[in-house]
Design a protein around this motif. Structure first.
Motif, PDB file in Angstrom:
ATOM      1  N   PRO A 167       0.993  -1.375  -0.040  1.00 17.07           N
ATOM      2  CA  PRO A 167      -0.074  -0.079  -0.101  1.00 17.07           C
ATOM      3  C   PRO A 167       0.880   1.283   0.063  1.00 17.07           C
ATOM      4  CG  PRO A 167       0.043  -1.006   2.193  1.00 17.07           C
ATOM      5  CD  PRO A 167       0.774  -1.882   1.346  1.00 17.07           C
ATOM      6  N   LEU A 168       0.317   2.306  -0.226  1.00 16.89           N
ATOM      7  CA  LEU A 168       1.016   3.575  -0.300  1.00 16.89           C
ATOM      8  C   LEU A 168       1.110   4.091   1.121  1.00 16.89           C
ATOM      9  CD1 LEU A 168      -0.855   5.620  -3.268  1.00 16.89           C
ATOM     10  CD2 LEU A 168       1.445   4.726  -3.218  1.00 16.89           C
ATOM     11  N   PRO A 169       2.247   4.693   1.395  1.00 18.67           N
ATOM     12  CA  PRO A 169       2.553   5.232   2.809  1.00 18.67           C
ATOM     13  C   PRO A 169       1.528   6.199   3.068  1.00 18.67           C
ATOM     14  CG  PRO A 169       4.337   6.330   1.283  1.00 18.67           C
ATOM     15  CD  PRO A 169       3.283   5.226   0.603  1.00 18.67           C
ATOM     16  N   ALA A 196      -3.223  -1.701 -10.502  1.00 12.73           N
ATOM     17  CA  ALA A 196      -3.061  -1.268  -9.257  1.00 12.73           C
ATOM     18  C   ALA A 196      -2.607   0.234  -9.322  1.00 12.73           C
ATOM     19  CB  ALA A 196      -1.637  -2.112  -8.780  1.00 12.73           C
ATOM     20  N   VAL A 197      -1.878   0.521 -10.446  1.00 15.40           N
ATOM     21  CA  VAL A 197      -1.661   2.037 -10.325  1.00 15.40           C
ATOM     22  C   VAL A 197      -2.685   2.843 -10.447  1.00 15.40           C
ATOM     23  CG1 VAL A 197      -0.572   4.064 -11.731  1.00 15.40           C
ATOM     24  CG2 VAL A 197       0.649   1.638 -11.208  1.00 15.40           C
ATOM     25  N   ARG A 198      -3.801   2.460 -11.401  1.00 11.92           N
ATOM     26  CA  ARG A 198      -5.062   2.981 -11.540  1.00 11.92           C
ATOM     27  C   ARG A 198      -5.824   3.128 -10.137  1.00 11.92           C
ATOM     28  NH1 ARG A 198      -7.107  -0.021 -15.052  1.00 11.92           N
ATOM     29  NH2 ARG A 198      -6.270   1.475 -16.867  1.00 11.92           N
ATOM     30  N   ALA A 199      -5.586   2.206  -9.324  1.00 10.77           N
ATOM     31  CA  ALA A 199      -6.546   2.262  -8.164  1.00 10.77           C
ATOM     32  C   ALA A 199      -5.881   3.242  -7.027  1.00 10.77           C
ATOM     33  CB  ALA A 199      -6.590   0.746  -7.475  1.00 10.77           C
ATOM     34  N   ARG A 200      -4.549   3.358  -7.174  1.00 10.46           N
ATOM     35  CA  ARG A 200      -3.676   4.208  -6.349  1.00 10.46           C
ATOM     36  C   ARG A 200      -4.221   5.667  -6.598  1.00 10.46           C
ATOM     37  NH1 ARG A 200       2.532   2.128  -5.347  1.00 10.46           N
ATOM     38  NH2 ARG A 200       2.095   0.266  -4.303  1.00 10.46           N
TER      39      ARG A 200
END
Length: 772
Positions: free
Chosen positions: A354-356, A409-413
C-alpha cells in the motif's frame, strides 16, 4: 599337581581382588609373572597376557606405580613375541594381541625411565627388541593383531614427537614426549628418535594414501590418528591433508558384495567422524572450510552410492506422472481447477504494497515492488542508446497477466489519492507535534458556566504581585565529604562494574562472530569506531580512565610522580585505594588471561600510557620554566619536549611495559614469535631493560629461536634500538652456548668482528691445550 584350569581359577580370584583394591597391584603383578611365563601352558599365557594388558591400561592405577611395574614385565612380553625364535613354535594370536596392547601402554613409561636414567641402556634395549618384533608382524599378522600393532605405532609416534612443556622446572610432571630428551642423551639421541617417528607416521599414513580397502585397518588407523591430531600440533596438518585426500568410496565403482557395502559405509562414516571431531575441537582451524566441504562430499557421495544401487531404507513408490491417479491420489481432484493440476496452474499474482500515509511522490505512486534496492535504482546514468536496446525485449518478455495487474494497481492508487482531501496546516502541525486534543471535543458539551469561570479567576494570584517578587536561583546543598573508606569502596565498585561490562561485551562479541568480532576494527579505525557501546569503545574508555581521566590520577597529592621502585599494586587494607593503578592491575590480568587474542589491548594501553607520560613531562617542564622566569630555559624546555624523552622520565609507561613483558615471557612458547614481535614493534619506546627480558627467554633451549627472531626484527626494522639490540645479541652469543648458532647469523652481518674474535680465542685455546 594343580591343573592349568585350577591355576586359572586361582588367578581369577587374584584378579578380582586387585580390581576391588587397586593398591595391591604392586604385590600381585610380580607374583604372577613366574606363573605366566613363556614356558607356561597356553591357557596360562592367554590369561597372563590379558591381565598385563588390563593392568597397564587401567585408569585407577597411578602413573608412578605403572612406571615401577613396567620394567619387570619386559622379559615376559619379549618371550611372548619372540616365541618362534626361542622355542620354535608360533605364539597364539590372542597372546600376541594382548602383548602388543600391553607394550603400547608401557612404552611411554619405559621411554621416560630411559630419559632420566641414561646409564640404563639394557632396559631400552629390551624395549627396542619388543618394538622391532611388533613392527615385523604389522603387515602379515591376523586382523586383530594388526589393529593392536597400529595402536602401538601411533603411541610410538606420539611419544617420539615433541610435545608441549607445561612447566620446564618440573620435567617429571610434563607430558611424555621427545621434548624431555636432552640433546646429548647417550642412549636415545633425539634426532634418531624423531626420524624414526617420522618414518612410522609415513607408514601409518600409507594406509590412507594407498586407499586401502581393508575396513578394519583403515578404521583403526583413523582412530589412532585422531589422538595424534589432538595432541601433536606439529604433525596435525600433515595428517589432515592425508585424510582429506583419502577416498573411502573407492569400492563403489565396481560391483559390490555385502562385505564391500559394509566396508564402504564403515570407512566413510569413520572418516566423517574424524573430520567433524577436528572441527568441534577447533572451529577456527585453518583448514575448517576444507574439512566441512570434505564432510559434505562424503555424506552426499555415500547417499548417492547406496541410492544408485537400490540400497535405501525404503523403495521409491511408483507415483503417477500426471498427479491424477484416482486409485491412490483421490484428494488431488479437490485441488485441480479447470482440468489442471496445481503444478499446471499459473503462478499467483504478486501482492502490491500500500501507499505510505501522507503526501506521496510520483515515484512512490508507480513503485510496486517491495525490494528497496530495485526501488532505489537510478536509471539516469545509463546511456540512451543502451536503454533503447533494452526496453523493447523487456516489454516483449513481460507476462500479460502481470502487466494488466500492475496497470490496475496504479489506476486504483490514482483514484484513491484523488478522493482524499488535502491536509490543512493544522493537520501538518498535529502530525509533527503529535497533538490530538481535538479528538476529545464533544459538540453536546456546552461552554463552561459563569460559576466555573469565576472559580478559576479566584484561584489566580493578584495582579501586580508577580512583578515585585524576585525569583532566586535554586541550588542543591552540597554532599558531605566522603571518608577514605567510602572512597576506597566506591573505587572498587567502579572498577568491578567497568570490567564486568567488558566481560559481557566479550561474551556478546564471541557469540556473534568469534575471533573476528572480538578483534573488531584495527588501527585508527578502532578509535574512530569507538562509541562506548561496543567492546572497542569500552576498552578505550577503560584505558583512558586509567591514563588520562584526570591529569593527577596516578600522582601523589603534592604533585610528585611515583618512582619506579615505589609500591604500585592495588591498595591493601588500610591504605588509600588508587583507581588508576587498580585499573592498570586489572588490565594486566585481563591481557595475561588470553594474551594471544588480547595483545592488541596491551599495545593500545601502553601507547596511551606513553602519551600521558609525555604530556605530564611537558607540563612539568613548562612549570619549571615559568617558575624560573628564564626565556632561555623556556626555549630549552620546548626543544626538549620535541625530542624523544628518556624512558626513565616516563615512569608509568616504563614500569608497566616492563612488568607486562616480564609476566608474559614465561607463557610464550615456540609458536608465539609473531605475538612477541608484534608487541615489541608496536609499543612506542624500548630500552635496554626490555631487551634483557627478551634475552632471558633464550635461557630455555626450546625458545632460543623465539628470542633470536625478536632481536633480528628489532635490528632490521627498528633503527632507534638497533645498537642496543646488537649489544644484547653479542652478550647472548657470549653467554649462551645454545644460542650461538642462530645469533651468529645476526652477528655475521651486523658485528662480524665478534665472530672473528671468537674464532681467534678458540684457536688460542687449542694451541694452549696442544702445548700442555
Amino acid at each position: 599337581m594343580a591343573t592349568p584350569s585350577d591355576i586359572v581359577h586361582q588367578l581369577n580370584q587374584a584378579r578380582r581382588i586387585v580390581l576391588t583394591d587397586p593398591k595391591i597391584y604392586p604385590q600381585v603383578v610380580p607374583g604372577v609373572l613366574n606363573v605366566i611365563g613363556a614356558n607356561a601352558h597356553i591357557d596360562l599365557r592367554r590369561w597372563g597376557s590379558d591381565f598385563l594388558a588390563e593392568t597397564f591400561a587401567s585408569p585407577v592405577l597411578g602413573a608412578d606405580e605403572k612406571q615401577k611395574l613396567c620394567l619387570g614385565v619386559l622379559d615376559t612380553l619379549r618371550s611372548y613375541l619372540n616365541r618362534k625364535e626361542e622355542v620354535g613354535e608360533d605364539e597364539d594370536p590372542n597372546v600376541v594381541k594382548s602383548a602388543v596392547q600391553c607394550a603400547a601402554s608401557i612404552y611411554p613409561f619405559v621411554f621416560r625411565h630411559t630419559v632420566f636414567n641414561a646409564a640404563d641402556s639394557e632396559t631400552w634395549g629390551k624395549m627396542a627388541g619388543i618394538k622391532s618384533s611388533i613392527l615385523r608382524r604389522m603387515d602379515t599378522a591376523p586382523a586383530g593383531v594388526r589393529i593392536c600393532c597400529i595402536i602401538f605405532v601411533a603411541r610410538v609416534v606420539q611419544t617420539q614427537t615433541p610435545g608441549l612443556i607445561a612447566d620446564p622446572r618440573r620435567p617429571e610432571q610434563n607430558e611424555i614426549s621427545l621434548a624431555l630428551v636432552p640433546r646429548e642423551h647417550p642412549t636415545i639421541p633425539p634426532t634418531n628418535l624423531e626420524a624414526e617417528a617420522s618414518g612410522l607416521l609415513d607408514r601409518l599414513l600409507g594406509v590412507l594414501q594407498d586407499n586401502d580397502t581393508d575396513a578394519l585397518v583403515v578404521t583403526a588407523t583413523l582412530n589412532s590418528l585422531s589422538t595424534l591430531v589432538q595432541r601433536r600440533a606439529s604433525i596435525s596438518t600433515k595428517i589432515l591433508m592425508t585424510v582429506l585426500n583419502f577416498n573411502p568410496l573407492k569400492l563403489a565403482g565396481a560391483p559390490m558384495t555385502g562385505k564391500d557395502r559394509i566396508a564402504i559405509k564403515s570407512m566413510a562414516r569413520t572418516t566423517m567422524s574424524f573430520l567433524l571431531n577436528v572441527l568441534k575441537r577447533n572451529p577456527q582451524h585453518q583448514l575448517a572450510i576444507r574439512l566441512q566441504q570434505r564432510t559434505e562430499q562424503l555424506r552426499h557421495g555415500l547417499i548417492e552410492v547406496f541410492s544408485e544401487n537400490g540400497l535405501g531404507k525404503r523403495k521409491v513408490p511408483d507415483e503417477p506422472t500426471d498427479g491424477l491417479d484416482d486409485a491412490k491420489r483421490r484428494r488431488i481432484e479437490v485441488t485441480a481447477a479447470n482440468g489442471t493440476t496445481p503444478q499446471q496452474q499459473p503462478p499467483p499474482l504478486p501482492v502490491h504494497p500500500p501507499l505510505p500515509p501522507g503526501p506521496v511522490t510520483v515515484a512512490q505512486l508507480f513503485t510496486l515492488t517491495r525490494d528497496p534496492s530495485a526501488a532505489g535504482f537510478h536509471v539516469g546514468p545509463i546511456p540512451l542508446h543502451i536503454v533503447s536496446q533494452l526496453v523493447p525485449p523487456l516489454l516483449q518478455s513481460i507476462d500479460q497477466r502481470r502487466f494488466d495487474d500492475a496497470i490496475a494497481a496504479v489506476r486504483a492508487r490514482v483514484l484513491q489519492r484523488g478522493s482524499q482531501h488535502a491536509a490543512s496546516a493544522v493537520d501538518a502541525a498535529r502530525g509533527v507535534t503529535g497533538d490530538e486534543d481535538d479528538d476529545d471535543y464533544d459538540p453536546s458539551m456546552g461552554f463552561p458556566g459563569h460559576d466555573q469561570v469565576m472559580n478559576r479567576l479566584d484561584q489566580m494570584p493578584p495582579e501586580g504581585v508577580g512583578h515585585d517578587i524576585a525569583v532566586a536561583a535554586f541550588t542543591l546543598p552540597s554532599a558531605p565529604p566522603m571518608t577514605e573508606e567510602q572512597r576506597r569502596q566506591n573505587g572498587k565498585m567502579a572498577l568491578t562494574r567497568v570490567f564486568g561490562t567488558l566481560a559481557e561485551l566479550d561474551r556478546e562479541a564471541k557469540a556473534k562472530g568469534g575471533k573476528k568480532a572480538i578483534d573488531g576494527e584495527k588501527g585508527f579505525n578502532r578509535l574512530a569506531a569507538a562509541n562506548g557501546q561496543d567492546r572497542e569503545g569500552w576498552l578505550t574508555l577503560i584505558i583512558r580512565l586509567a591514563t588520562r581521566a584526570t591529569f593527577e590520577l596516578g600522582e601523589e597529592e603534592d604533585g610528585e610522580v611515583k618512582e619506579e621502585g615505589e609500591e604500585r599494586a592495588v591498595a591493601k587494607k588500610g591504605q588509600p585505594f588508587d583507581l588508576a593503578n587498580g585499573i592498570r592491575e586489572a588490565l594486566i590480568t585481563y591481557v595475561v588471561d588470553d594474551f594471544r587474542r588480547r595483545i592488541d589491548v596491551a599495545i593500545a594501553w601502553l601507547n596511551e600510557e606513553w602519551y600521558a607520560d609525555r604530556l605530564a613531562l611537558q607540563t612539568r617542564q613548562a612549570d619549571n620554566s615559568t617558575a624560573n622566569n628564564d626565556e632561555e630555559d623556556a626555549e630549552d624546555s620546548d626543544t626538549a619536549a620535541k625530542r624523544t624523552p628518556a624512558i626513565a622520565d616516563l615512569p608509568n609507561y616504563n614500569h608497566y611495559s616492563l612488568r607486562l613483558l616480564t609476566i608474559l615471557s614465561p607463557y610464550l612458547d615456540t609458536k608465539d614469535g609473531r605475538h612477541l614481535i608484534r608487541f615489541l614493534s608496536e609499543i612506542p619506546q624500548i630500552d635496554r631493560a626490555h631487551l634483557e627480558v627478551v634475552k632471558k627467554i633464550a635461557d630455555d633451549p626450546e625458545r632460543v629461536g623465539l628470542a633470536t627472531q625478536a632481536l633480528l626484527y628489532l635490528i632490521m626494522l627498528r633503527p632507534p634500538v638497533r645498537g642496543t639490540a646488537v649489544d644484547v645479541a653479542e652478550e647472548l652469543w657470549r653467554e649462551n652456548e645454545d644460542a650461538r648458532g642462530p645469533v651468529g647469523k645476526i652477528l655475521a652481518k651486523w658485528r662480524p668482528g665478534v665472530l672473528e674474535e671468537g674464532k681467534k680465542e678458540v684457536g688460542d685455546g687449542e694451541g694452549v691445550k696442544a702445548e700442555a
